[in-house]
Design a protein around this motif. Structure first.
Motif, PDB file in Angstrom:
ATOM      1  N   MET A   1       0.819  -1.213   0.000  1.00 50.14           N
ATOM      2  CA  MET A   1       0.000   0.000   0.000  1.00 50.14           C
ATOM      3  C   MET A   1       0.846   1.254   0.000  1.00 50.14           C
ATOM      4  SD  MET A   1      -3.407  -0.412   0.114  1.00 50.14           S
ATOM      5  CE  MET A   1      -4.381   0.365   1.380  1.00 50.14           C
ATOM      6  N   ALA A   2       1.906   1.248  -0.778  1.00 45.56           N
ATOM      7  CA  ALA A   2       2.661   2.484  -0.926  1.00 45.56           C
ATOM      8  C   ALA A   2       1.943   3.339  -1.967  1.00 45.56           C
ATOM      9  CB  ALA A   2       4.075   2.172  -1.363  1.00 45.56           C
ATOM     10  N   THR A   3       2.485   4.527  -2.204  1.00 42.50           N
ATOM     11  CA  THR A   3       1.816   5.442  -3.136  1.00 42.50           C
ATOM     12  C   THR A   3       1.517   4.780  -4.475  1.00 42.50           C
ATOM     13  OG1 THR A   3       3.029   7.194  -2.068  1.00 42.50           O
ATOM     14  CG2 THR A   3       1.996   7.736  -4.158  1.00 42.50           C
TER      15      THR A   3
ATOM     16  N   ILE B   1      -1.333   2.239  -4.095  1.00 40.86           N
ATOM     17  CA  ILE B   1      -2.636   2.886  -3.933  1.00 40.86           C
ATOM     18  C   ILE B   1      -3.104   3.458  -5.266  1.00 40.86           C
ATOM     19  CG2 ILE B   1      -3.877   4.765  -2.775  1.00 40.86           C
ATOM     20  CD1 ILE B   1      -1.962   4.393  -0.402  1.00 40.86           C
TER      21      ILE B   1
ATOM     22  N   ARG C   1      -6.191  -0.142  -2.785  1.00 38.90           N
ATOM     23  CA  ARG C   1      -7.206   0.038  -1.740  1.00 38.90           C
ATOM     24  C   ARG C   1      -8.482  -0.743  -2.082  1.00 38.90           C
ATOM     25  NH1 ARG C   1      -6.902   3.138   2.539  1.00 38.90           N
ATOM     26  NH2 ARG C   1      -5.137   4.355   1.820  1.00 38.90           N
TER      27      ARG C   1
ATOM     28  N   MET D   1      -7.865  -4.375  -1.518  1.00 33.71           N
ATOM     29  CA  MET D   1      -7.860  -4.694  -0.094  1.00 33.71           C
ATOM     30  C   MET D   1      -9.297  -4.798   0.417  1.00 33.71           C
ATOM     31  SD  MET D   1      -5.615  -2.896   2.823  1.00 33.71           S
ATOM     32  CE  MET D   1      -5.708  -3.396   4.517  1.00 33.71           C
ATOM     33  N   ASN D   2     -10.136  -3.856   0.006  1.00 34.94           N
ATOM     34  CA  ASN D   2     -11.535  -3.905   0.437  1.00 34.94           C
ATOM     35  C   ASN D   2     -12.222  -5.168  -0.050  1.00 34.94           C
ATOM     36  OD1 ASN D   2     -11.325  -1.498   1.772  1.00 34.94           O
ATOM     37  ND2 ASN D   2     -12.062  -0.266   0.041  1.00 34.94           N
TER      38      ASN D   2
ATOM     39  N   VAL E   1      -5.852  -9.764   6.539  1.00 33.83           N
ATOM     40  CA  VAL E   1      -5.280  -8.856   5.551  1.00 33.83           C
ATOM     41  C   VAL E   1      -4.557  -7.717   6.267  1.00 33.83           C
ATOM     42  CG1 VAL E   1      -5.770  -7.364   3.594  1.00 33.83           C
ATOM     43  CG2 VAL E   1      -7.199  -9.357   4.020  1.00 33.83           C
ATOM     44  N   THR E   2      -3.295  -7.526   5.923  1.00 32.69           N
ATOM     45  CA  THR E   2      -2.575  -6.402   6.501  1.00 32.69           C
ATOM     46  C   THR E   2      -2.020  -5.535   5.370  1.00 32.69           C
ATOM     47  OG1 THR E   2      -0.512  -7.646   6.595  1.00 32.69           O
ATOM     48  CG2 THR E   2      -1.876  -7.684   8.554  1.00 32.69           C
ATOM     49  N   GLN E   3      -1.571  -4.339   5.762  1.00 30.81           N
ATOM     50  CA  GLN E   3      -0.977  -3.462   4.758  1.00 30.81           C
ATOM     51  C   GLN E   3       0.529  -3.551   4.845  1.00 30.81           C
ATOM     52  OE1 GLN E   3      -2.170   0.536   5.123  1.00 30.81           O
ATOM     53  NE2 GLN E   3      -4.323   0.088   5.222  1.00 30.81           N
ATOM     54  N   GLY E   4       1.170  -3.431   3.708  1.00 31.73           N
ATOM     55  CA  GLY E   4       2.621  -3.380   3.715  1.00 31.73           C
ATOM     56  C   GLY E   4       3.074  -2.152   2.967  1.00 31.73           C
ATOM     57  N   GLY E   5       4.365  -1.871   3.036  1.00 33.88           N
ATOM     58  CA  GLY E   5       4.889  -0.753   2.271  1.00 33.88           C
ATOM     59  C   GLY E   5       5.221  -1.209   0.854  1.00 33.88           C
TER      60      GLY E   5
END
Lengths: 133, 597
Positions: free
Chosen positions: A40-42, A45, A50, A53-54, A69-73
């Motif tokens: 989920m870096a720029t 996204i 996003r 992920m939803n 589900v987690t976010q990563g860089g």
């Protein structure tokens, strides 16, 4: 507020409420769950991470799939965004690139639930900083 | 409840609130709004995580990121980096004191790895002011199950089978206590929750009440059903305002849901809870004193029997249990007595909460299975001794307990082993001491506390403890004799044997255990007049090393009693008789010319 008039009422209420606590319950035992990390870096996204992920979260909730589900860089695969890293317990992590909503659903149905591999896997030839000894 | 992708749990216990966790919660919420993430992330104010050393704590789920010592101004960064972009804020992560590496999540922290949380299962996990979160975690399911499926004696049997023993200090079997209360016939009986936590350094009851008040309400109702009581009372000290507030909110919510009051869950069982405030007297943790205080009398104990189970509050059968004991009850019914009995040692089942304090790296609240060793608690969970010093002793059980030493480090901790080692479980305070702590002073500290807190009703406790304290003061002042040591030991035994209640019966324990395990230290105080740890001021001897002294007169100017004399550029001298051992000269000297013995 309505009164809870019987044990059945209480159980029904619990069922409707536990949904909101799922993320917390799951994070109590992350090792035993499939962990899906969305980059989920720029760049991710911008490419639609996003939405992906939803989609994942909704499907996992609805079908009660044992995954979190987690976010990563940024993982560095900017050419292949959106990317997902899927970590099935006991297996090496697999990274999928160019994921769209349909692919995300397929990943859950085929790879996570049935262990079938799909197209779009990015071969891993790196160690993350966490894995470096 | 809405579905969020991320839950930001912020500790809102007394400890973290003291370091602005209230403001952190406000800032996080504002920042989330500002960045348009309201539907993605939820901020939850929870109870204590136990890692108070590094508070305020912000824990982010589902990835279990554990941010420590967060400041209100860090919130914007947490939201824009972690929540929005998925990058951890490294500088806020916990740093392992040994490897100096950042640890990303709580699952990899030594502090949590050996813990097993039963009483604290919801602390730091749910919002204590929201009954829905408690219900979502099977809250009130235990009372539901009991009311519909179990008779009173079946429910009591379940507690007996679990092997649960009172967590307040004595370790009396809870099931047996309930059974006795249930067998006594009366038109009214009472369930009392003892929340008068008084040990210095112990805060587990407060944390449970602040972090999971509904578990206490549920357990009290269960107890009420088992013994046939329709009224519950929580005796809580007024100096726990946050715990009181959360408990009041919880009781109100439970009433609104019909989980307290008449006809609970459609059965004919009725139960309600009232709070009674104590003024914070240590002796009121003793159950008879507690009951007298609730009745509006002086908080003084009376002789047992009659036990409260027979004649308690307002002369009616009363069952008194401690907060932590109650907190394990719902879990026992949900997971089964055999599950609970499978944890722990032969005679001490389940887990125990300890408040780690003193010279230890990870000060905080932990819950561990009975039978764990002190070594594991102090060195693995506690992270070892501060500043690389040497472990000397650990005081368990507060002012009623004793000091355990290096040789006890591998003893499994349970009620009976601690008693055998000359200490006790008590409420679970654990104060760790290093080489700089003087054991005579430690004993003196605890006696000071008991002398303050003795209610004065019986002579052995009122006068005896005072005398013990005087002798200890005398020894610390360098005026003790070897006869004093014998006298200390004898008097201690007399106080133990003749005191009316638990306070006096246990108050000499710190003296007895230090006398036994650190006899040499007492001897050096009275024979050589030396305090090895350098804590007893009166035993310090300050002299000037004339070779090193440059005659700068800095110490002469610093000395508050003019005990130092000497000419400029000539070595100075300290007059030992005038010296008050304040150490001002030692601090001032730039040439390390002051020698302290």
């Amino acid at each position: 507020m309505n009164k809870i008039k019987s044990l059945d009422d209480l159980r029904k209420m619990k069922q409707s409420l536990e949904h909101g606590m799922n993320i917390r319950e799951k994070s109590n035992s992350p090792e035993s769950l499939v962990q899906i990390r969305v980059a989920m870096a720029t760049c991710g996204i911008a490419a639609g991470a996003r939405t992906i992920m939803n989609t994942l979260i909704e499907k996992i909730e609805k079908e009660k799939i044992p995954a979190v589900v987690t976010q990563g860089g940024c993982m560095g695969y900017c050419y292949a965004e959106p990317t997902l890293e899927v970590r099935v317990p006991g297996k090496d992590p697999v990274v999928f690139g160019n994921v769209d909503t349909q692919v995300a659903i397929d990943i859950l149905d085929k790879y996570v639930l049935n262990g079938e591999l799909l197209d779009g896997i990015i071969p891993t030839n790196y160690l993350t900083i966490n894995e470096q000894k | 409840m809405a579905q969020y992708k991320m839950h930001l749990l912020v500790c809102a216990g007394t400890g973290c609130r003291a370091s602005q966790s209230d403001e952190i919660i406000v800032n996080l919420k504002e920042e989330i709004k500002k960045q348009g993430l309201e539907s993605d992330a939820q901020v939850v104010a929870t109870g204590c995580f136990g890692f108070c050393e590094k508070g305020p704590i912000v824990k982010i789920l589902p990835d279990n990121t554990f941010y420590t010592q967060v400041k209100p101004e860090d919130c914007a960064e947490i939201i824009s980096e972690h929540v929005l972009k998925g990058r951890r804020v490294n500088r806020l992560l916990y740093e392992d004191p040994e490897t100096l590496k950042h640890i990303e999540d709580s699952k990899h922290m030594g502090f949590y790895q050996k813990q097993l949380r039963i009483s604290l299962r919801n602390c730091g996990f749910i919002d204590p002011e929201n009954i829905d979160e408690y219900i979502a975690r099977d809250g009130y399911a235990a009372i539901g199950k009991i009311l519909t499926e179990m008779t009173q004696s079946e429910a009591i049997d379940e507690i007996k089978k679990s092997g649960l023993r009172g967590r307040g200090g004595g370790g009396f079997p809870t099931g047996l206590k309930w059974e006795i209360a249930s067998k006594n016939k009366a038109d009214q009986k009472y369930v009392v929750c003892n929340a008068d936590e008084g040990d210095p350094g112990a805060f587990m009851d407060r944390s449970i009440l602040e972090g999971d008040p509904h578990s206490i309400i549920e357990a009290m109702a269960i107890c009420g059903y088992c013994i046939g009581a329709s009224k519950g009372l929580v005796y809580i000290r007024a100096e726990y305002p946050l715990a009181i507030k959360r408990l009041q909110i919880a009781i109100e919510q439970a009433r609104e849901y019909g989980l307290l009051g008449e006809a609970i869950l459609g059965t004919d069982f009725a139960f309600d809870i009232e709070l009674k405030f104590g003024a914070g007297a240590f002796v009121c943790g003793e159950e008879t004193a507690l009951i007298h205080s609730m009745e509006g009398h002086r908080g003084e104990p009376t002789v047992k029997p009659p036990f409260p189970a027979e004649k308690g509050y307002l002369g009616k059968p009363t069952n008194v249990n401690n907060v932590e004991t109650f907190a394990s009850v719902p879990a026992i019914f949900l997971k089964g007595a055999s599950w609970f009995a499978s944890i722990g040692t032969e005679k001490s089942k389940g887990t125990k909460v300890f408040a780690l304090a003193g010279k230890i790296n990870n000060v905080g609240l932990i819950e561990v299975p009975m039978g764990i060793t002190l070594r594991e608690v102090i060195f693995e969970i506690g992270g070892g001794i501060k500043n690389g010093k040497k472990f000397k002793a650990v005081q368990t059980g507060g002012p009623s307990g004793g000091c355990l030493t290096e040789k006890h480090l591998d003893t499994p901790i349970d009620f009976d082993n601690l008693l055998a080692a000359g200490s006790m479980m008590g409420s679970g305070g654990m104060i760790v001491m290093d080489e700089d702590d003087c054991m005579v002073s430690v004993a003196k500290f605890y006696l000071e506390f008991t002398v303050e807190e003795s209610c004065g009703k019986c002579a052995p406790c009122r006068i005896g403890n005072k005398r013990l304290h005087e002798i200890l003061e005398k020894i610390c002042a360098g005026k003790g004799t070897e006869d004093d040591l014998t006298y200390l030991g004898n008097l201690s035994l007399v106080i133990k044997d003749t005191s009316l209640c638990g306070l006096g019966q246990t108050s000499p324990n710190p003296v007895l255990s230090t006398l036994e395990h650190f006899h040499d230290e007492y001897l050096s105080h009275v024979r050589e007049r030396v305090c090895v740890a350098g804590m007893c001021k009166a035993l310090k001897l300050y002299t000037i090393i004339s070779d090193k002294c440059t005659g700068c007169t800095a110490c002469i100017r610093a000395c508050p009693v003019n005990a130092i004399t000497g000419e400029k550029r000539q070595p100075h001298v300290i007059d030992v008789d005038k010296c008050i051992r304040c150490g001002a000269c030692y601090d001032k000297c730039k040439f390390t010319a002051i020698h302290v013995q």
